[in-house]
Scaffold this active site. Structure first.
Site, PDB file in Angstrom:
ATOM      1  N   HIS A   1     120.159  88.532 -55.660  1.00 48.32           N
ATOM      2  CA  HIS A   1     118.853  88.694 -55.042  1.00 48.32           C
ATOM      3  C   HIS A   1     117.956  89.599 -55.889  1.00 48.32           C
ATOM      4  CE1 HIS A   1     120.072  86.973 -51.002  1.00 48.32           C
ATOM      5  NE2 HIS A   1     121.234  87.134 -51.617  1.00 48.32           N
TER       6      HIS A   1
ATOM      7  N   SER B   1     131.448  87.065 -61.599  1.00 52.78           N
ATOM      8  CA  SER B   1     130.985  87.449 -62.915  1.00 52.78           C
ATOM      9  C   SER B   1     130.251  88.779 -62.857  1.00 52.78           C
ATOM     10  CB  SER B   1     130.107  86.365 -63.537  1.00 52.78           C
ATOM     11  OG  SER B   1     130.022  86.567 -64.928  1.00 52.78           O
TER      12      SER B   1
ATOM     13  N   ASP C   1     126.416  92.345 -53.975  1.00 49.47           N
ATOM     14  CA  ASP C   1     127.617  93.069 -53.592  1.00 49.47           C
ATOM     15  C   ASP C   1     128.522  93.126 -54.824  1.00 49.47           C
ATOM     16  OD1 ASP C   1     126.572  93.039 -51.056  1.00 49.47           O
ATOM     17  OD2 ASP C   1     128.240  91.946 -50.141  1.00 49.47           O
TER      18      ASP C   1
END
Length: 286
Positions: free
Chosen positions: A146, A252, A89
């Site tokens: 992921h 980050s 996200d």
């Protein structure tokens, strides 16, 4: 004001500040931890209804809260085996071809592929004339990373460096930002081609972790370190599409690189400044 913000980043002791914040984020401080988590939720308008654990009091440390799990099924994976999914996200900072071993950082700024991946020519070679994307994770976002596709881990490189902020303002004003900050480079073999996932550190990022090695940094080191992994056998580290491979403790950036001729192109909805959601389409392979 923007110029002052950038100047302060050059002079402040970024590593010391980041490690101090990291100690607090890892501490079990009871009511103080809970109060800070509640403030953070309000400050950044975090949707706790998406979290597997919704109650702020249930988290022993701020890190536990920050790397919270999502509810199962909340980010379904789209597409077929030729579709690369969005790994996090966040928001798309840049994307495009790797031209003359350079990646675009922002207007008037680019940086080198070789430097980004840690300086080993053999690591950079498979990605020459390939493609890349940079995704920025804000404090509001889900902070587990992921896999865009199934793959086998072949190499991990820790690259020491600075800890500038990686927000859009800094990306537009600090030359070579992503190739000068501390980072963890992970390189995978996939059926579609070679893929690198670069986890870039930043100011007050307390930790970068991978699922196979745990905490890679801190402690910060002064030397590049590399680990190689087998392609086959029981010791091989394999991932399925969408499987968690790492996480940031405080926000980050991820820079993903793909090999030459691997991509047919990025998805039409995956464009600069677009919001990303784990599991949605990122690119399509040939």
């Amino acid at each position: 004001m923007d110029k002052l913000k950038i100047t302060l980043q050059y002079v402040m002791p970024k590593h010391a500040v980041s490690r101090l914040v990291g100690k607090f984020a890892a501490s079990e401080s009871g009511p103080l931890t809970t109060a800070f988590i509640k403030w953070f939720i309000r400050q950044y308008d975090i949707n706790m209804q998406e979290a597997l654990i919704e109650d702020p009091k249930a988290f022993k440390t701020f890190n536990d809260f920050f790397t919270r799990e999502l509810k199962p099924g909340l980010r379904p994976l789209v597409g077929d085996e030729k579709t690369l999914i969005q790994p996090v996200d966040g928001r798309v900072s840049q994307l495009g071809p790797i031209v003359d071993e350079r990646l675009i950082q922002a207007k008037n700024h680019d940086f080198g592929l070789l430097e980004l991946l840690g300086g080993h020519q053999s690591d950079a070679e498979p990605f020459k004339d390939g493609h890349f994307t940079t995704i920025y994770l804000s404090p509001q976002d889900y902070h587990r990373i992921h896999m865009p596709c199934a793959g086998t881990l072949r190499r991990m490189v820790y690259v020491p460096g600075d800890l500038f902020s990686v927000n859009p303002l800094t990306a537009e004003n600090v030359p070579g930002l992503f190739a000068r900050n501390e980072r963890v480079v992970t390189i995978f073999d996939t059926e579609q081609g070679p893929m690198a996932m670069v986890l870039v550190g930043a100011t007050i990022v307390a930790s970068i972790e991978t699922t196979w090695a745990g905490t890679v940094t801190p402690p910060a080191g002064g030397n590049i370190m590399a680990w190689d992994y087998p392609a086959d056998g029981e010791q091989a580290i394999r991932f399925s599409k969408g499987q968690e491979m790492g996480r940031f403790k405080l926000g980050s950036t991820v820079v993903a690189c793909f090999g030459k001729d691997m991509l047919e192109g990025f998805d039409d909805k995956f464009e600069i400044n677009a919001q990303t959601r784990l599991g949605q389409a990122m690119a399509h392979c040939r």
